[in-house]
Design a protein around this motif. Sequence first.
Motif, PDB file in Angstrom:
ATOM      1  N   ARG A   1       3.406  19.907  -9.407  1.00 10.59           N
ATOM      2  CA  ARG A   1       2.372  19.256  -8.621  1.00 10.59           C
ATOM      3  C   ARG A   1       3.549  18.500  -7.742  1.00 10.59           C
ATOM      4  N   TRP A   2       2.849  17.645  -6.374  1.00 14.30           N
ATOM      5  CA  TRP A   2       3.500  17.172  -5.835  1.00 14.30           C
ATOM      6  C   TRP A   2       1.973  16.598  -4.687  1.00 14.30           C
ATOM      7  N   ILE A   3       2.010  15.150  -4.915  1.00 11.85           N
ATOM      8  CA  ILE A   3       0.644  14.565  -4.586  1.00 11.85           C
ATOM      9  C   ILE A   3       1.505  14.304  -3.655  1.00 11.85           C
ATOM     10  N   GLY A   4       2.610  13.267  -3.113  1.00 13.47           N
ATOM     11  CA  GLY A   4       3.400  12.838  -1.666  1.00 13.47           C
ATOM     12  C   GLY A   4       2.343  11.602  -1.797  1.00 13.47           C
ATOM     13  N   SER A   5       2.643  10.576  -3.396  1.00 14.70           N
ATOM     14  CA  SER A   5       1.854   9.268  -3.468  1.00 14.70           C
ATOM     15  C   SER A   5       2.191   8.848  -4.982  1.00 14.70           C
ATOM     16  N   LEU A   6       3.055   8.194  -4.906  1.00 16.89           N
ATOM     17  CA  LEU A   6       4.051   7.473  -5.839  1.00 16.89           C
ATOM     18  C   LEU A   6       3.564   7.120  -7.280  1.00 16.89           C
ATOM     19  N   VAL A   7       2.705   5.963  -6.549  1.00 18.09           N
ATOM     20  CA  VAL A   7       1.380   5.675  -7.958  1.00 18.09           C
ATOM     21  C   VAL A   7       1.178   6.636  -8.399  1.00 18.09           C
TER      22      VAL A   7
ATOM     23  N   GLY B   1      18.288   9.831  -1.263  1.00 18.21           N
ATOM     24  CA  GLY B   1      16.590   8.957  -0.830  1.00 18.21           C
ATOM     25  C   GLY B   1      15.964   8.568  -0.241  1.00 18.21           C
ATOM     26  N   ARG B   2      14.934   8.580  -0.514  1.00 17.19           N
ATOM     27  CA  ARG B   2      13.947   7.911   0.356  1.00 17.19           C
ATOM     28  C   ARG B   2      13.031   6.525   0.002  1.00 17.19           C
ATOM     29  N   LEU B   3      13.259   6.408  -1.662  1.00 14.02           N
ATOM     30  CA  LEU B   3      12.048   5.644  -2.186  1.00 14.02           C
ATOM     31  C   LEU B   3      12.633   3.908  -2.304  1.00 14.02           C
ATOM     32  N   ARG B   4      12.991   3.196  -1.661  1.00 11.37           N
ATOM     33  CA  ARG B   4      13.085   2.379  -1.667  1.00 11.37           C
ATOM     34  C   ARG B   4      13.336   1.394  -2.991  1.00 11.37           C
TER      35      ARG B   4
ATOM     36  N   ILE C   1       8.192  17.886  -7.293  1.00 11.95           N
ATOM     37  CA  ILE C   1       8.698  17.451  -6.090  1.00 11.95           C
ATOM     38  C   ILE C   1       9.043  17.823  -4.346  1.00 11.95           C
ATOM     39  N   ASN C   2       9.323  17.317  -3.872  1.00 14.60           N
ATOM     40  CA  ASN C   2       8.546  17.661  -2.499  1.00 14.60           C
ATOM     41  C   ASN C   2       9.575  19.193  -2.014  1.00 14.60           C
ATOM     42  N   ALA C   3       9.239  20.623  -2.675  1.00 15.28           N
ATOM     43  CA  ALA C   3       9.789  21.758  -2.217  1.00 15.28           C
ATOM     44  C   ALA C   3      10.137  21.528  -1.108  1.00 15.28           C
TER      45      ALA C   3
ATOM     46  N   LEU D   1       0.663  -0.779  -0.189  1.00 16.71           N
ATOM     47  CA  LEU D   1      -0.069   0.350  -0.299  1.00 16.71           C
ATOM     48  C   LEU D   1       0.532   1.170   0.124  1.00 16.71           C
ATOM     49  N   ASP D   2       1.408   1.839  -1.285  1.00 15.99           N
ATOM     50  CA  ASP D   2       2.358   2.932  -1.126  1.00 15.99           C
ATOM     51  C   ASP D   2       1.567   3.906  -1.150  1.00 15.99           C
ATOM     52  N   GLY D   3       1.635   5.354  -0.648  1.00 17.08           N
ATOM     53  CA  GLY D   3       0.896   5.850  -0.418  1.00 17.08           C
ATOM     54  C   GLY D   3       0.809   6.157   0.816  1.00 17.08           C
TER      55      GLY D   3
ATOM     56  N   TYR E   1      11.434  -2.464  -5.228  1.00 21.97           N
ATOM     57  CA  TYR E   1      10.121  -2.848  -4.997  1.00 21.97           C
ATOM     58  C   TYR E   1       9.448  -1.071  -4.537  1.00 21.97           C
ATOM     59  N   GLU E   2       9.755  -0.173  -5.459  1.00 30.56           N
ATOM     60  CA  GLU E   2       9.107   0.782  -5.404  1.00 30.56           C
ATOM     61  C   GLU E   2       9.888   1.718  -7.263  1.00 30.56           C
ATOM     62  N   ALA E   3      11.524   1.907  -7.000  1.00 31.64           N
ATOM     63  CA  ALA E   3      12.467   2.584  -7.769  1.00 31.64           C
ATOM     64  C   ALA E   3      11.947   1.381  -9.521  1.00 31.64           C
TER      65      ALA E   3
ATOM     66  N   LEU F   1      10.873  13.889  -9.019  1.00 32.39           N
ATOM     67  CA  LEU F   1      12.166  13.717  -7.848  1.00 32.39           C
ATOM     68  C   LEU F   1      11.780  13.600  -6.847  1.00 32.39           C
ATOM     69  N   TYR F   2      12.711  12.396  -6.250  1.00 34.98           N
ATOM     70  CA  TYR F   2      12.947  12.142  -5.244  1.00 34.98           C
ATOM     71  C   TYR F   2      14.389  11.754  -4.939  1.00 34.98           C
ATOM     72  N   PRO F   3      15.223  12.785  -4.386  1.00 29.89           N
ATOM     73  CA  PRO F   3      16.455  12.808  -4.580  1.00 29.89           C
ATOM     74  C   PRO F   3      17.003  12.813  -3.629  1.00 29.89           C
TER      75      PRO F   3
HETATM   76  O1  F6P Z   1       7.254   5.850   0.030  1.00 27.84           O
HETATM   77  C1  F6P Z   1       5.840   6.283   0.849  1.00 27.84           C
HETATM   78  C2  F6P Z   1       5.534   7.467  -0.058  1.00 27.84           C
HETATM   79  O2  F6P Z   1       4.048   7.811   0.109  1.00 27.84           O
HETATM   80  C3  F6P Z   1       5.628   7.471  -1.818  1.00 27.84           C
HETATM   81  O3  F6P Z   1       4.126   7.115  -2.279  1.00 27.84           O
HETATM   82  C4  F6P Z   1       5.557   9.273  -1.728  1.00 27.84           C
HETATM   83  O4  F6P Z   1       6.204   9.690  -3.328  1.00 27.84           O
HETATM   84  C5  F6P Z   1       6.583   9.763  -0.553  1.00 27.84           C
HETATM   85  O5  F6P Z   1       6.529   8.698   0.020  1.00 27.84           O
HETATM   86  C6  F6P Z   1       6.188  10.921  -0.158  1.00 27.84           C
HETATM   87  O6  F6P Z   1       7.502  11.232  -0.013  1.00 27.84           O
HETATM   88  P1  F6P Z   1       7.561  13.046   1.483  1.00 27.84           P
HETATM   89  O7  F6P Z   1       6.121  12.590   2.289  1.00 27.84           O
HETATM   90  O8  F6P Z   1       8.493  12.907   1.745  1.00 27.84           O
HETATM   91  O9  F6P Z   1       6.708  13.759   0.332  1.00 27.84           O
END
Ligand code: F6P
Length: 350
Positions: free
Chosen positions: A238-244, A270-273, A204-206, A116-118, A276-278, A258-260
Amino acid sequence: MNPGLNLRQSMNDYAGTDPLRRAVGDVIGALAHASVEISDLTGNGALAGITLAGITGQAQGRNADGDIQKDLDVRADRIIRAALEPLPIAALASEEAAEPEIGYPAAPISVAIDPLDGSSNIDTNMSVGTIFSILPTPRDIRATFLQPGDAQLAAGFFVYGPQTSLVLTLGRGVDIFTLDRGENAFKLIRPAVLIPPDTAEFAINASNQRHWEPPVQAFIEDCLAGTSGERGKDFNMRWIGSLVAEAHRILTRGGIFLYPADAREGYRDGRLRLVYEANPMAFIMEQAGGAASTGRQRILDLTPATLHQRVPLIMGSRNKVRRLDRLHMSPEIKSEPYPPLFARRGLFRN
Ligand code: F6P
């Protein structure tokens, strides 16, 4: 492939009598089955707590990698394990478990999932999803999830949003299916998806801007300069905060995500795995004509050192990903931590 085609039929056409392909098709079918249940669960929101004993949607601890785990993460993980249980799978790795589960070591395929991503967004009624990567099982089963992403046989993700969709690659392009709730079946709606090579949209998460490395600072500064900068073009963010959800948007109208790596403690990679993500996202992006990189290396070339390894991820429209690669390789930018006038670098424009 014909729009409207059923996922089951599409899997049969792909697999024919080939045993390896049949195994892949069976896994995708089982994941699709599980996704309907997860979609119902997430779609019920807080009502799930009334109709399903024990579900609150609230945090209940941390997973193997230290992320906050909600009971919905755990429930989604269980639903997928139950759906895959009857199938001959050598090993199953999940974001929600420290170690892979070994099933049938002689089986030709293994599966990695982010159930359950995001999920941190779930209480805000935003799109979340399930990501999966299907790998061949190597002779040494312990090396299964340490294979580079290039080894993937198939990858995809389900998005639980206004529609429940499946984005799928079998290594011959990308197709998008949508759940027909009346028939309880996924139907092909967008065959052979292509990402435009250029884009005027970035994600990107600015809020982490002050922690980014100079090449990322340079790229975003150019985007923000818009028509008043040297690029002479306005960008949208745009930044949804949900990779999918971000990946689905990029596959729909282009863009760069970008999640640098950044200077915060725990974010140096970075943050993503990776596993099973990247990797699944990179496979999908490339198969749709896009690109995915850390800025320094192609994601699919990386050999994971551990199952839960993190990685910087830059993905989407090809020309923009390439531009970030060039910025990362520039001695000019590396040597100056925060160069004042990025617009001078005509060399890096495209
Ligand atoms: O890996 C979980 C996740 O929620 C991704 O779906 C999303 O891209 C990222 O973390 C959001 O991270 P942050 O909360 O740091 O913006």
